[in-house]
Design a protein around this motif. Structure first.
Motif, PDB file in Angstrom:
ATOM      1  N   GLY A 231       0.785  -1.249   0.066  1.00 43.47           N
ATOM      2  CA  GLY A 231      -0.148   0.023  -0.127  1.00 43.47           C
ATOM      3  C   GLY A 231       0.786   1.168  -0.212  1.00 43.47           C
ATOM      4  O   GLY A 231       0.654   2.145  -0.784  1.00 43.47           O
ATOM      5  N   TYR A 232       1.774   1.261   1.058  1.00 46.94           N
ATOM      6  CA  TYR A 232       2.702   2.562   0.795  1.00 46.94           C
ATOM      7  C   TYR A 232       3.994   2.507   0.280  1.00 46.94           C
ATOM      8  O   TYR A 232       4.668   1.314  -0.243  1.00 46.94           O
ATOM      9  N   ASN A 233       4.379   3.600  -0.278  1.00 52.77           N
ATOM     10  CA  ASN A 233       5.698   3.889  -1.188  1.00 52.77           C
ATOM     11  C   ASN A 233       6.859   3.598  -0.384  1.00 52.77           C
ATOM     12  O   ASN A 233       7.715   2.993  -0.843  1.00 52.77           O
ATOM     13  N   TRP A 234       6.806   3.896   0.831  1.00 49.78           N
ATOM     14  CA  TRP A 234       7.987   3.489   1.807  1.00 49.78           C
ATOM     15  C   TRP A 234       8.254   1.847   1.763  1.00 49.78           C
ATOM     16  O   TRP A 234       9.363   1.720   1.597  1.00 49.78           O
ATOM     17  N   SER A 235       7.066   1.246   1.727  1.00 51.99           N
ATOM     18  CA  SER A 235       7.261  -0.352   1.787  1.00 51.99           C
ATOM     19  C   SER A 235       7.683  -0.651   0.480  1.00 51.99           C
ATOM     20  O   SER A 235       8.524  -1.728   0.349  1.00 51.99           O
ATOM     21  N   ARG A 236       7.372   0.028  -0.493  1.00 48.48           N
ATOM     22  CA  ARG A 236       7.827  -0.478  -1.836  1.00 48.48           C
ATOM     23  C   ARG A 236       9.199  -0.301  -2.159  1.00 48.48           C
ATOM     24  O   ARG A 236      10.165  -1.261  -2.575  1.00 48.48           O
ATOM     25  N   VAL A 237       9.618   0.877  -1.683  1.00 42.48           N
ATOM     26  CA  VAL A 237      11.219   1.201  -1.646  1.00 42.48           C
ATOM     27  C   VAL A 237      12.052   0.137  -0.956  1.00 42.48           C
ATOM     28  O   VAL A 237      12.886  -0.359  -1.398  1.00 42.48           O
ATOM     29  N   GLU A 238      11.368  -0.244   0.318  1.00 37.85           N
ATOM     30  CA  GLU A 238      12.176  -1.133   1.221  1.00 37.85           C
ATOM     31  C   GLU A 238      12.360  -2.494   0.378  1.00 37.85           C
ATOM     32  O   GLU A 238      13.353  -3.067   0.557  1.00 37.85           O
ATOM     33  N   LEU A 239      11.050  -2.962   0.041  1.00 38.53           N
ATOM     34  CA  LEU A 239      11.098  -4.337  -0.498  1.00 38.53           C
ATOM     35  C   LEU A 239      11.791  -4.423  -1.737  1.00 38.53           C
ATOM     36  O   LEU A 239      12.360  -5.324  -2.044  1.00 38.53           O
ATOM     37  N   ASN A 240      11.928  -3.350  -2.529  1.00 42.20           N
ATOM     38  CA  ASN A 240      12.756  -3.200  -3.778  1.00 42.20           C
ATOM     39  C   ASN A 240      14.176  -3.344  -3.344  1.00 42.20           C
ATOM     40  O   ASN A 240      14.869  -4.301  -3.863  1.00 42.20           O
ATOM     41  N   VAL A 345      -0.470  -1.257  -5.056  1.00 40.11           N
ATOM     42  CA  VAL A 345      -1.708  -1.833  -5.760  1.00 40.11           C
ATOM     43  C   VAL A 345      -2.182  -1.018  -6.719  1.00 40.11           C
ATOM     44  O   VAL A 345      -2.466  -1.453  -7.796  1.00 40.11           O
ATOM     45  N   HIS A 346      -2.166   0.524  -6.500  1.00 43.79           N
ATOM     46  CA  HIS A 346      -2.634   1.351  -7.503  1.00 43.79           C
ATOM     47  C   HIS A 346      -2.059   1.122  -8.847  1.00 43.79           C
ATOM     48  O   HIS A 346      -2.433   1.096 -10.153  1.00 43.79           O
ATOM     49  N   LYS A 347      -0.542   0.792  -8.889  1.00 42.96           N
ATOM     50  CA  LYS A 347       0.296   0.712  -9.933  1.00 42.96           C
ATOM     51  C   LYS A 347       0.182  -0.741 -10.813  1.00 42.96           C
ATOM     52  O   LYS A 347       0.293  -0.807 -11.760  1.00 42.96           O
ATOM     53  N   ALA A 348      -0.476  -1.666 -10.056  1.00 45.74           N
ATOM     54  CA  ALA A 348      -0.575  -3.016 -10.614  1.00 45.74           C
ATOM     55  C   ALA A 348      -1.819  -3.134 -11.198  1.00 45.74           C
ATOM     56  O   ALA A 348      -2.198  -4.428 -11.762  1.00 45.74           O
ATOM     57  N   GLN A 349      -2.689  -2.324 -11.216  1.00 47.11           N
ATOM     58  CA  GLN A 349      -4.013  -2.434 -12.144  1.00 47.11           C
ATOM     59  C   GLN A 349      -3.480  -2.805 -13.286  1.00 47.11           C
ATOM     60  O   GLN A 349      -2.701  -2.031 -14.051  1.00 47.11           O
ATOM     61  N   GLY A 350      -4.375  -3.668 -13.996  1.00 37.06           N
ATOM     62  CA  GLY A 350      -4.194  -3.952 -15.133  1.00 37.06           C
ATOM     63  C   GLY A 350      -3.164  -5.127 -15.280  1.00 37.06           C
ATOM     64  O   GLY A 350      -2.927  -5.900 -16.593  1.00 37.06           O
ATOM     65  N   SER A 351      -2.401  -5.377 -14.387  1.00 40.81           N
ATOM     66  CA  SER A 351      -1.506  -6.180 -14.400  1.00 40.81           C
ATOM     67  C   SER A 351      -1.767  -7.687 -13.653  1.00 40.81           C
ATOM     68  O   SER A 351      -2.680  -7.390 -12.916  1.00 40.81           O
ATOM     69  N   GLN A 352      -1.631  -8.968 -13.864  1.00 39.66           N
ATOM     70  CA  GLN A 352      -1.523 -10.141 -13.549  1.00 39.66           C
ATOM     71  C   GLN A 352      -0.427 -11.030 -13.269  1.00 39.66           C
ATOM     72  O   GLN A 352       0.352 -10.627 -14.306  1.00 39.66           O
ATOM     73  N   ALA A 353      -0.419 -12.047 -12.530  1.00 38.86           N
ATOM     74  CA  ALA A 353       0.816 -13.022 -12.270  1.00 38.86           C
ATOM     75  C   ALA A 353       0.334 -14.106 -11.773  1.00 38.86           C
ATOM     76  O   ALA A 353      -0.645 -14.099 -11.141  1.00 38.86           O
ATOM     77  N   LYS A 354       0.844 -15.084 -12.004  1.00 40.67           N
ATOM     78  CA  LYS A 354       0.638 -16.466 -11.548  1.00 40.67           C
ATOM     79  C   LYS A 354       0.518 -16.550 -10.023  1.00 40.67           C
ATOM     80  O   LYS A 354      -0.256 -17.083  -9.538  1.00 40.67           O
ATOM     81  N   LYS A 355       1.511 -15.851  -9.226  1.00 37.41           N
ATOM     82  CA  LYS A 355       1.707 -15.853  -8.067  1.00 37.41           C
ATOM     83  C   LYS A 355       1.676 -14.278  -7.471  1.00 37.41           C
ATOM     84  O   LYS A 355       2.398 -13.499  -8.152  1.00 37.41           O
ATOM     85  N   VAL A 356       0.791 -14.021  -6.480  1.00 36.24           N
ATOM     86  CA  VAL A 356       0.948 -12.574  -5.726  1.00 36.24           C
ATOM     87  C   VAL A 356       1.308 -12.887  -4.139  1.00 36.24           C
ATOM     88  O   VAL A 356       0.807 -13.442  -3.580  1.00 36.24           O
ATOM     89  N   LEU A 357       2.363 -11.842  -3.929  1.00 33.38           N
ATOM     90  CA  LEU A 357       2.618 -11.806  -2.628  1.00 33.38           C
ATOM     91  C   LEU A 357       2.041 -10.410  -2.108  1.00 33.38           C
ATOM     92  O   LEU A 357       2.568  -9.398  -2.554  1.00 33.38           O
ATOM     93  N   LEU A 358       0.985 -10.381  -1.145  1.00 35.87           N
ATOM     94  CA  LEU A 358       0.363  -9.050  -0.929  1.00 35.87           C
ATOM     95  C   LEU A 358       0.725  -8.854   0.584  1.00 35.87           C
ATOM     96  O   LEU A 358       0.266  -9.554   1.458  1.00 35.87           O
ATOM     97  N   PHE A 359       1.083  -7.591   0.796  1.00 34.47           N
ATOM     98  CA  PHE A 359       1.313  -6.992   2.181  1.00 34.47           C
ATOM     99  C   PHE A 359      -0.081  -6.224   2.404  1.00 34.47           C
ATOM    100  O   PHE A 359      -0.014  -4.944   1.712  1.00 34.47           O
ATOM    101  N   GLU A 360      -0.975  -6.639   3.510  1.00 41.51           N
ATOM    102  CA  GLU A 360      -2.113  -5.525   3.646  1.00 41.51           C
ATOM    103  C   GLU A 360      -1.572  -4.359   4.307  1.00 41.51           C
ATOM    104  O   GLU A 360      -1.064  -4.522   5.379  1.00 41.51           O
ATOM    105  N   GLN A 361      -1.963  -3.200   3.826  1.00 42.59           N
ATOM    106  CA  GLN A 361      -1.557  -2.156   4.402  1.00 42.59           C
ATOM    107  C   GLN A 361      -2.598  -1.198   3.887  1.00 42.59           C
ATOM    108  O   GLN A 361      -2.686  -0.548   2.746  1.00 42.59           O
ATOM    109  N   ARG A 362      -3.459  -0.556   5.183  1.00 43.75           N
ATOM    110  CA  ARG A 362      -4.488   0.245   4.789  1.00 43.75           C
ATOM    111  C   ARG A 362      -4.051   1.780   5.359  1.00 43.75           C
ATOM    112  O   ARG A 362      -3.595   1.917   6.519  1.00 43.75           O
ATOM    113  N   PHE A 363      -4.475   2.625   4.383  1.00 42.63           N
ATOM    114  CA  PHE A 363      -4.252   3.949   4.681  1.00 42.63           C
ATOM    115  C   PHE A 363      -4.901   4.390   5.792  1.00 42.63           C
ATOM    116  O   PHE A 363      -6.165   4.081   5.672  1.00 42.63           O
TER     117      PHE A 363
END
Length: 390
Positions: A231-240, A345-363
């Protein structure tokens, strides 16, 4: 095709047929939740069109290359893929390349005409206003199909699927056995996802004993069949950063082989916000004033197109999309890319993959409806396997 249709599916098919034959409006929007049979309706309509009007040509297109390929496979499975039809990305349908003296694509321009009788746009919620206007400029009937349960576009007020003309909201019986579809129904009803291992769907506590090890194993095997969503951009940067390290990339700067994501549309280059790719070559670039602001970057993108251009260095590992650099105008900044291992998740709209690893993060500012749409969009990115970390 011998398919038993539900009453609501028969109604939608009849409405689409009536629209196409009577041509009272230039386009029709058709929304359907995951598992309601949207793609089946497109295939059945194409088969009926072939029987009634055998010389009609149809262009099937989608925002991303992967979605276009999935659509093509589905049409083939339903024996509704005909030699005269076109299936591909929206970009390849309505734009044509301009090349330099060495045959390399340097820009794209809108085609003057299309030799088809109908355009079917899948994943239509991804289409922005500029592309939509370009699609309409050919004066060809358009059937726009998408999931009206997903998040709206992240920028602007344009949303083709906000109020679709036709809707499918009942999950058809063929999809009831799919655990991801069943979970998406629960999410839409506002139910919490329970903890547990349900085979292809798992929800784990972040501090669970084996959770860290499982996450590391998933990220260590990163490839283009995996989507990591946050959900969060800081999480995205750290996971990258973490994923790159697990895969043996110690340098902070982008390297050959790195997965990347585009953050800004550039129609002339054939790249769009949310498009993923992988770096083929990269080197520092200096302009005439010797300012070391850019990379010269080449990448293979997920629409099977080859990107080549000037990319802003500062965007990599940034927690937000950069809007301005010094005195440079927006167009002078170059193209914007970041590492593409973890995505919001906003950036992933329109994309799909066989496997998804999702971190639930609610603003904190998300109301219940926004949260349902966020979680539904995330869950339905998974084709076969879904791992959720609380």
């Amino acid at each position: 095709m011998n398919i038993e249709l539900s009453p609501d599916q028969r109604t939608v098919l009849r409405e689409i047929w009536g629209w196409f034959v009577n041509r009272k409006t230039p386009y029709l929007t058709f929304g359907g939740y995951a598992g309601t049979g949207k793609t089946t309706m497109m295939a059945l309509f194409r088969s009926a069109l072939k029987d009634r009007f055998p010389k009609q040509k149809v262009a099937f297109c989608s925002y991303t290359g992967k979605a276009a390929r999935v659509l093509e496979y589905t049409l083939k499975d339903h024996q509704a893929r005909y030699p005269e039809d076109i299936t591909g990305t929206i970009h390849s349908l309505i734009y044509e390349p301009r090349t330099d003296e060495r045959g390399r694509v340097v820009s794209w321009q809108k085609k003057k005409r299309l030799e088809v009788d109908l355009i079917v746009v899948d994943e239509a919620s991804m289409v922005d206003r500029e592309i939509w206007l370009d699609l309409q400029s050919f004066n060809i009937p358009i059937l726009a199909v998408g999931d009206h349960g997903q998040l709206p576009p992240i920028r602007g007020n344009f949303n083709l699927m906000a109020q679709p003309d036709l809707r499918l909201e009942k999950i058809h019986r063929q999809a009831q056995g799919n655990p991801i579809i069943r979970l998406s129904e629960k999410v839409r009803r506002g139910e919490e996802i329970p903890y547990g291992d349900f085979g292809l769907v798992k929800k784990l506590e972040k501090r669970g004993g084996e959770t860290q090890e499982m996450v590391e194993n998933i990220l260590r095997d990163f490839d283009d069949q995996l989507l990591v969503l946050v959900g969060y951009n800081w999480s995205r940067v750290e996971l990258n950063r973490f994923t790159r390290q697990l895969n043996g990339i110690d340098a902070e700067e982008p390297q050959v082989g790195d997965y990347i994501i585009c953050l800004k549309n550039n129609h002339k280059k054939g790249i769009y916000n949310g498009m993923r790719g992988r770096i083929s070559t990269i080197s520092p670039r200096k302009d005439k004033k010797k300012r070391d602001l850019w990379y010269d970057l080449e990448a293979q993108m997920d629409n099977r197109q080859f990107y080549q251009g000037k990319v802003l260095k500062k965007q990599f590992d940034s927690k937000k999309t950069i809007q301005k650099v010094g005195e440079l105008r927006h167009k002078e900044m170059g193209d914007l890319f970041d590492f593409g291992y973890a995505l919001t998740v906003h950036k992933a709209q329109g994309s799909q993959a066989k496997k998804v690893l999702l971190f639930e993060q609610r603003f904190r500012k998300m109301d219940d409806e926004q949260w349902r749409r966020w979680l539904y969009t995330a869950v339905t990115r998974a084709e076969e396997e879904l791992v959720i970390i609380d």
